[in-house]
Design a protein around this motif. Structure first.
Motif, PDB file in Angstrom:
ATOM      1  N   GLU A 137       0.835  -1.208   0.000  1.00 50.27           N
ATOM      2  CA  GLU A 137       0.000   0.000   0.000  1.00 50.27           C
ATOM      3  C   GLU A 137       0.868   1.257   0.000  1.00 50.27           C
ATOM      4  O   GLU A 137       0.594   2.218  -0.738  1.00 50.27           O
ATOM      5  CB  GLU A 137      -0.920   0.014   1.215  1.00 50.27           C
ATOM      6  N   LYS A 138       1.916   1.263   0.795  1.00 48.75           N
ATOM      7  CA  LYS A 138       2.815   2.422   0.846  1.00 48.75           C
ATOM      8  C   LYS A 138       3.462   2.662  -0.511  1.00 48.75           C
ATOM      9  O   LYS A 138       3.621   3.816  -0.948  1.00 48.75           O
ATOM     10  CB  LYS A 138       3.881   2.200   1.916  1.00 48.75           C
ATOM     11  N   ALA A 139       3.824   1.586  -1.209  1.00 49.17           N
ATOM     12  CA  ALA A 139       4.465   1.719  -2.517  1.00 49.17           C
ATOM     13  C   ALA A 139       3.524   2.333  -3.545  1.00 49.17           C
ATOM     14  O   ALA A 139       3.969   3.044  -4.457  1.00 49.17           O
ATOM     15  CB  ALA A 139       4.940   0.357  -3.007  1.00 49.17           C
ATOM     16  N   LEU A 140       2.230   2.069  -3.405  1.00 45.61           N
ATOM     17  CA  LEU A 140       1.249   2.558  -4.376  1.00 45.61           C
ATOM     18  C   LEU A 140       0.719   3.947  -4.043  1.00 45.61           C
ATOM     19  O   LEU A 140       0.214   4.644  -4.932  1.00 45.61           O
ATOM     20  CB  LEU A 140       0.071   1.583  -4.450  1.00 45.61           C
ATOM     21  N   GLU A 144       0.883   7.446  -9.706  1.00 44.01           N
ATOM     22  CA  GLU A 144       0.002   7.037 -10.799  1.00 44.01           C
ATOM     23  C   GLU A 144       0.396   5.650 -11.289  1.00 44.01           C
ATOM     24  O   GLU A 144      -0.455   4.800 -11.557  1.00 44.01           O
ATOM     25  CB  GLU A 144       0.060   8.038 -11.948  1.00 44.01           C
ATOM     26  N   TYR A 145       1.702   5.426 -11.405  1.00 43.45           N
ATOM     27  CA  TYR A 145       2.244   4.129 -11.808  1.00 43.45           C
ATOM     28  C   TYR A 145       3.305   3.722 -10.801  1.00 43.45           C
ATOM     29  O   TYR A 145       3.949   4.566 -10.190  1.00 43.45           O
ATOM     30  CB  TYR A 145       2.840   4.209 -13.213  1.00 43.45           C
ATOM     31  N   ILE A 146       3.538   2.414 -10.681  1.00 43.02           N
ATOM     32  CA  ILE A 146       4.393   1.960  -9.595  1.00 43.02           C
ATOM     33  C   ILE A 146       5.885   2.023  -9.919  1.00 43.02           C
ATOM     34  O   ILE A 146       6.711   2.036  -9.014  1.00 43.02           O
ATOM     35  CB  ILE A 146       4.011   0.519  -9.157  1.00 43.02           C
ATOM     36  N   ALA A 147       6.251   2.114 -11.203  1.00 42.84           N
ATOM     37  CA  ALA A 147       7.672   2.000 -11.501  1.00 42.84           C
ATOM     38  C   ALA A 147       8.187   2.934 -12.588  1.00 42.84           C
ATOM     39  O   ALA A 147       9.358   2.866 -12.928  1.00 42.84           O
ATOM     40  CB  ALA A 147       7.995   0.555 -11.915  1.00 42.84           C
ATOM     41  N   ALA A 148       7.348   3.785 -13.120  1.00 40.89           N
ATOM     42  CA  ALA A 148       7.779   4.679 -14.194  1.00 40.89           C
ATOM     43  C   ALA A 148       6.748   5.778 -14.336  1.00 40.89           C
ATOM     44  O   ALA A 148       5.797   5.864 -13.537  1.00 40.89           O
ATOM     45  CB  ALA A 148       7.945   3.902 -15.511  1.00 40.89           C
ATOM     46  N   ALA A 154       5.313  -3.887 -14.801  1.00 35.48           N
ATOM     47  CA  ALA A 154       5.183  -3.883 -13.339  1.00 35.48           C
ATOM     48  C   ALA A 154       3.757  -3.538 -12.938  1.00 35.48           C
ATOM     49  O   ALA A 154       3.183  -4.161 -12.032  1.00 35.48           O
ATOM     50  CB  ALA A 154       6.163  -2.889 -12.725  1.00 35.48           C
ATOM     51  N   ASP A 155       3.152  -2.551 -13.587  1.00 37.14           N
ATOM     52  CA  ASP A 155       1.766  -2.209 -13.284  1.00 37.14           C
ATOM     53  C   ASP A 155       0.823  -3.332 -13.686  1.00 37.14           C
ATOM     54  O   ASP A 155      -0.159  -3.608 -12.990  1.00 37.14           O
ATOM     55  CB  ASP A 155       1.366  -0.924 -14.010  1.00 37.14           C
ATOM     56  N   LEU A 156       1.125  -3.984 -14.802  1.00 35.97           N
ATOM     57  CA  LEU A 156       0.286  -5.106 -15.216  1.00 35.97           C
ATOM     58  C   LEU A 156       0.337  -6.214 -14.176  1.00 35.97           C
ATOM     59  O   LEU A 156      -0.708  -6.724 -13.739  1.00 35.97           O
ATOM     60  CB  LEU A 156       0.762  -5.611 -16.578  1.00 35.97           C
ATOM     61  N   PHE A 157       1.550  -6.583 -13.752  1.00 36.68           N
ATOM     62  CA  PHE A 157       1.675  -7.702 -12.821  1.00 36.68           C
ATOM     63  C   PHE A 157       1.134  -7.358 -11.441  1.00 36.68           C
ATOM     64  O   PHE A 157       0.353  -8.120 -10.863  1.00 36.68           O
ATOM     65  CB  PHE A 157       3.146  -8.130 -12.722  1.00 36.68           C
ATOM     66  N   VAL A 158       1.527  -6.199 -10.913  1.00 31.43           N
ATOM     67  CA  VAL A 158       1.024  -5.804  -9.596  1.00 31.43           C
ATOM     68  C   VAL A 158      -0.477  -5.554  -9.659  1.00 31.43           C
ATOM     69  O   VAL A 158      -1.238  -5.991  -8.788  1.00 31.43           O
ATOM     70  CB  VAL A 158       1.770  -4.558  -9.078  1.00 31.43           C
ATOM     71  N   GLY A 159      -0.929  -4.875 -10.715  1.00 33.50           N
ATOM     72  CA  GLY A 159      -2.348  -4.596 -10.859  1.00 33.50           C
ATOM     73  C   GLY A 159      -3.175  -5.855 -10.966  1.00 33.50           C
ATOM     74  O   GLY A 159      -4.264  -5.949 -10.378  1.00 33.50           O
ATOM     75  N   ALA A 160      -2.687  -6.846 -11.700  1.00 28.74           N
ATOM     76  CA  ALA A 160      -3.415  -8.108 -11.829  1.00 28.74           C
ATOM     77  C   ALA A 160      -3.551  -8.802 -10.477  1.00 28.74           C
ATOM     78  O   ALA A 160      -4.605  -9.350 -10.141  1.00 28.74           O
ATOM     79  CB  ALA A 160      -2.714  -9.022 -12.825  1.00 28.74           C
ATOM     80  N   ASN A 161      -2.489  -8.773  -9.683  1.00 27.03           N
ATOM     81  CA  ASN A 161      -2.535  -9.416  -8.373  1.00 27.03           C
ATOM     82  C   ASN A 161      -3.451  -8.672  -7.410  1.00 27.03           C
ATOM     83  O   ASN A 161      -4.231  -9.300  -6.678  1.00 27.03           O
ATOM     84  CB  ASN A 161      -1.126  -9.531  -7.796  1.00 27.03           C
ATOM     85  N   VAL A 178      -8.118  -0.231  -4.374  1.00 25.92           N
ATOM     86  CA  VAL A 178      -9.268  -0.203  -5.281  1.00 25.92           C
ATOM     87  C   VAL A 178      -9.007   0.729  -6.459  1.00 25.92           C
ATOM     88  O   VAL A 178      -9.263   0.388  -7.620  1.00 25.92           O
ATOM     89  CB  VAL A 178     -10.543   0.208  -4.523  1.00 25.92           C
ATOM     90  N   ASP A 179      -8.479   1.904  -6.162  1.00 28.99           N
ATOM     91  CA  ASP A 179      -8.209   2.878  -7.221  1.00 28.99           C
ATOM     92  C   ASP A 179      -7.136   2.369  -8.177  1.00 28.99           C
ATOM     93  O   ASP A 179      -7.273   2.497  -9.403  1.00 28.99           O
ATOM     94  CB  ASP A 179      -7.777   4.203  -6.605  1.00 28.99           C
ATOM     95  N   TYR A 180      -6.081   1.791  -7.638  1.00 31.77           N
ATOM     96  CA  TYR A 180      -4.998   1.295  -8.486  1.00 31.77           C
ATOM     97  C   TYR A 180      -5.488   0.171  -9.393  1.00 31.77           C
ATOM     98  O   TYR A 180      -5.231   0.180 -10.606  1.00 31.77           O
ATOM     99  CB  TYR A 180      -3.845   0.817  -7.616  1.00 31.77           C
ATOM    100  N   ALA A 181      -6.210  -0.798  -8.825  1.00 32.17           N
ATOM    101  CA  ALA A 181      -6.713  -1.909  -9.638  1.00 32.17           C
ATOM    102  C   ALA A 181      -7.640  -1.412 -10.730  1.00 32.17           C
ATOM    103  O   ALA A 181      -7.577  -1.869 -11.883  1.00 32.17           O
ATOM    104  CB  ALA A 181      -7.425  -2.920  -8.751  1.00 32.17           C
TER     105      ALA A 181
END
Length: 210
Positions: A137-140, A144-148, A154-161, A178-181
């Protein structure tokens, strides 16, 4: 046959790889495997001796494990712009593998009704469920995006999970999650992948002629 072959079952983690393939946009063939039969026998065991999906074969080379497949495809098809430049990949690798390691272990064990006792938490890479989830949660938060500065693997993989955990009540529906997903799955490639797998599931559930 295409240079890229995707081995999957539509009711598996292969859904994430399907999404990645749709983002990449390269032609690929799909081989659907059944959990009780073709997944546990040759010729598939020569692809993955674990007898698990997903896997891909690209130009004769096999890649297994969802996180590895996502990273591989981002590199193999750079025109899709799904990875930052190598010099900017610290967060990219960090959060892909944090999610595939500590987060998945934490929610899988919790879903199975087990968590390590306090005195054994040092034995496990994630410590405990709350520590892993709070770190994610802190990382997100505030990003807007987790790594760039744009959507990456990274957003696809983290977002999918995150999306999966929310859907199956394995994750508290905190606003950040919820917002990130919602934002990460609001993509045409995600919708195409979801529709393909939904149609495959529906077809498999149709009564077979006697």
């Amino acid at each position: 046959m295409a240079d890229l072959v995707f081995y999957t079952n539509p009711q598996s983690r292969g859904q994430t790889v399907r999404w990645m393939l749709e983002e990449v946009g390269a032609p690929y063939d799909t081989e659907i495997l059944d959990y009780a039969s073709t997944m546990k026998a040759e010729p598939y065991l020569s692809i993955n001796p674990m007898g698990k999906v997903p896997a891909i074969k690209h130009k004769g080379k096999v890649v297994t494990e969802v996180a590895a497949i996502c990273c591989y495809l981002a590199d193999a098809f750079p025109e899709a712009n799904l990875a930052p430049p190598p010099s900017d990949r610290a967060d990219y690798y960090r959060w892909i593998f944090f999610t595939s390691g500590p987060v998945e272990a934490a929610f899988s064990n919790k879903a199975a009704g087990w968590e390590p006792t306090p005195e054994r938490q040092r034995m496990f890479g994630y410590g405990n469920y709350d520590l892993a989830i709070n770190t994610l949660e802190k990382a997100l938060t505030g990003r807007e995006y987790i790594a760039a500065d744009h959507f990456t693997a990274a957003d696809l993989f983290v977002g999918a999970n995150v999306n999966f955990m929310l859907a199956f009540n394995l994750l508290e529906a905190r606003p950040t999650f919820v917002d990130y997903a919602r934002r990460m799955t609001d993509r045409d490639a995600y919708r195409r992948a979801r529709d393909i797998d939904s149609q495959l599931v529906a077809k498999a559930q149709q009564p077979q002629p006697a």
